[in-house]
Design a protein around this motif. Structure first.
Motif, short mmCIF file in Angstrom:
data_model
loop_
_atom_site.label_atom_id
_atom_site.label_comp_id
_atom_site.label_asym_id
_atom_site.label_seq_id
_atom_site.Cartn_x
_atom_site.Cartn_y
_atom_site.Cartn_z
N ILE A 38 0.86 -1.18 0.00
CA ILE A 38 0.00 0.00 0.00
C ILE A 38 0.89 1.23 0.00
CG2 ILE A 38 -0.30 0.10 2.51
CD1 ILE A 38 -3.32 0.84 1.74
N TYR A 39 0.53 2.22 -0.80
CA TYR A 39 1.31 3.42 -0.97
C TYR A 39 0.41 4.63 -0.74
CZ TYR A 39 4.04 0.07 -3.71
OH TYR A 39 4.73 -1.04 -4.13
N ALA A 40 0.96 5.69 -0.14
CA ALA A 40 0.20 6.92 0.07
C ALA A 40 1.14 8.10 -0.15
CB ALA A 40 -0.37 6.97 1.48
N SER A 55 5.09 4.31 2.25
CA SER A 55 4.57 3.05 1.72
C SER A 55 4.97 1.91 2.62
CB SER A 55 5.07 2.80 0.29
OG SER A 55 6.40 2.37 0.31
N SER A 56 4.38 0.77 2.36
CA SER A 56 4.71 -0.42 3.15
C SER A 56 6.07 -0.97 2.74
CB SER A 56 3.63 -1.48 2.98
OG SER A 56 3.45 -1.78 1.61
N ARG A 57 6.67 -0.42 1.71
CA ARG A 57 8.00 -0.86 1.27
C ARG A 57 9.12 -0.01 1.88
NH1 ARG A 57 8.40 -2.62 -4.80
NH2 ARG A 57 10.28 -3.43 -3.85
N ASP A 58 8.79 1.03 2.65
CA ASP A 58 9.82 1.83 3.32
C ASP A 58 10.64 0.94 4.25
OD1 ASP A 58 8.88 4.05 2.03
OD2 ASP A 58 7.82 4.86 3.77
N SER A 62 8.99 -1.97 6.36
CA SER A 62 9.06 -3.31 5.76
C SER A 62 9.54 -4.36 6.77
CB SER A 62 9.99 -3.30 4.55
OG SER A 62 11.31 -2.99 4.93
N LYS A 63 10.20 -3.91 7.83
CA LYS A 63 10.66 -4.84 8.87
C LYS A 63 9.54 -5.23 9.83
CE LYS A 63 15.21 -2.76 8.78
NZ LYS A 63 16.13 -1.85 9.46
N SER A 64 8.46 -4.42 9.88
CA SER A 64 7.40 -4.69 10.83
C SER A 64 6.57 -5.90 10.39
CB SER A 64 6.50 -3.47 10.98
OG SER A 64 5.93 -3.14 9.75
N LYS A 65 6.17 -6.66 11.36
CA LYS A 65 5.36 -7.85 11.12
C LYS A 65 3.91 -7.53 11.46
CE LYS A 65 8.86 -10.47 10.12
NZ LYS A 65 9.11 -10.83 8.75
N GLY A 66 3.01 -8.22 10.85
CA GLY A 66 1.60 -8.03 11.14
C GLY A 66 0.78 -8.27 9.90
N THR A 67 -0.52 -8.08 10.04
CA THR A 67 -1.41 -8.25 8.91
C THR A 67 -1.31 -7.05 7.98
OG1 THR A 67 -3.27 -7.20 10.02
CG2 THR A 67 -3.01 -9.58 10.34
N ALA A 73 -2.19 0.73 8.64
CA ALA A 73 -2.34 1.73 9.71
C ALA A 73 -0.99 2.36 10.04
CB ALA A 73 -2.95 1.09 10.95
N LEU A 74 0.07 1.56 10.05
CA LEU A 74 1.41 2.10 10.30
C LEU A 74 1.85 3.05 9.19
CD1 LEU A 74 3.27 -1.09 11.60
CD2 LEU A 74 2.47 0.86 12.94
N VAL A 75 1.49 2.73 7.95
CA VAL A 75 1.82 3.61 6.82
C VAL A 75 1.10 4.94 7.00
CG1 VAL A 75 1.54 3.94 4.33
CG2 VAL A 75 2.34 1.75 5.21
N GLY A 76 -0.17 4.90 7.42
CA GLY A 76 -0.92 6.13 7.66
C GLY A 76 -0.30 6.99 8.74
N LYS A 77 0.14 6.35 9.83
CA LYS A 77 0.78 7.10 10.91
C LYS A 77 2.11 7.69 10.46
CE LYS A 77 -1.32 4.46 14.63
NZ LYS A 77 -1.13 3.49 15.71
N ALA A 78 2.90 6.92 9.71
CA ALA A 78 4.18 7.42 9.21
C ALA A 78 3.98 8.60 8.26
CB ALA A 78 4.94 6.30 8.51
N LEU A 79 2.97 8.50 7.41
CA LEU A 79 2.67 9.60 6.50
C LEU A 79 2.25 10.85 7.27
CD1 LEU A 79 2.31 10.21 3.37
CD2 LEU A 79 -0.11 10.01 3.88
N ALA A 80 1.45 10.67 8.30
CA ALA A 80 1.01 11.81 9.11
C ALA A 80 2.19 12.48 9.80
CB ALA A 80 -0.03 11.36 10.13
N GLU A 81 3.13 11.70 10.31
CA GLU A 81 4.31 12.27 10.95
C GLU A 81 5.14 13.08 9.96
OE1 GLU A 81 6.53 9.16 12.82
OE2 GLU A 81 4.84 8.55 14.07
N LYS A 82 5.35 12.54 8.76
CA LYS A 82 6.11 13.25 7.74
C LYS A 82 5.39 14.53 7.32
CE LYS A 82 8.36 9.19 5.73
NZ LYS A 82 8.52 8.37 4.50
N ALA A 83 4.06 14.45 7.22
CA ALA A 83 3.28 15.63 6.82
C ALA A 83 3.35 16.71 7.90
CB ALA A 83 1.84 15.23 6.56
N LYS A 84 3.29 16.31 9.16
CA LYS A 84 3.41 17.28 10.26
C LYS A 84 4.75 18.00 10.21
CE LYS A 84 -0.27 16.96 12.90
NZ LYS A 84 -1.07 18.09 13.29
N LYS A 85 5.83 17.25 9.93
CA LYS A 85 7.15 17.87 9.83
C LYS A 85 7.21 18.85 8.67
CE LYS A 85 9.75 14.13 11.97
NZ LYS A 85 10.71 13.05 11.76
#
Length: 118
Positions: A38-40, A55-58, A62-67, A73-85
């Motif tokens: 998934i990419y955003a 993206s999930s390929r970052d 990419s090291k994180s495990k899960g469904t 959800a992690l991609v969304g949070k990472a994108l939000a952090e980058k956008a805030k910066k």
């Protein structure tokens, strides 16, 4: 005979893009979902530039495990952090013709948890 799945998705995508336009004050959050990843990205359509992307390929994701839902959800949070910066707080959500369900919904909720408003 009805539309195929890809024709339906393309029709929805075009309908969304007619009304969803990213400006420098309120850029567009575009989501692309493949079968495995998934990419955003946050896009300023006036300039034609991508402001932030995740993206999930970052490497860190990419090291994180899960469904796939948890990773989205992690991609969304990472994108939000980058956008805030980058100083971005509000965005226009573009689901790219996908239904607001499953991984797309999970990414959106993760971005909201990270502090983006849309």
């Amino acid at each position: 005979m009805g539309l195929s799945k890809t024709e339906r998705r393309e029709r929805i995508r075009k309908r969304i893009r007619k009304i969803s336009f990213g400006t420098s004050e309120r850029p567009r959050l575009s989501v692309y979902r493949s079968n495995s990843e998934i990419y955003a990205q946050v896009i300023d359509d006036n300039e034609g530039k991508t402001l932030v992307a995740a993206s999930s390929r970052d490497k860190e994701l990419s090291k994180s495990k899960g469904t796939k839902m948890e990773i989205a959800a992690l991609v969304g949070k990472a994108l939000a952090e980058k956008a805030k910066k980058a100083g971005i707080e509000t965005v226009a959500f573009d689901r790219g013709g996908n239904l607001y369900h499953g991984r797309v919904k999970s990414l959106a909720e993760g971005a909201r948890e990270g502090g983006l408003k849309f």
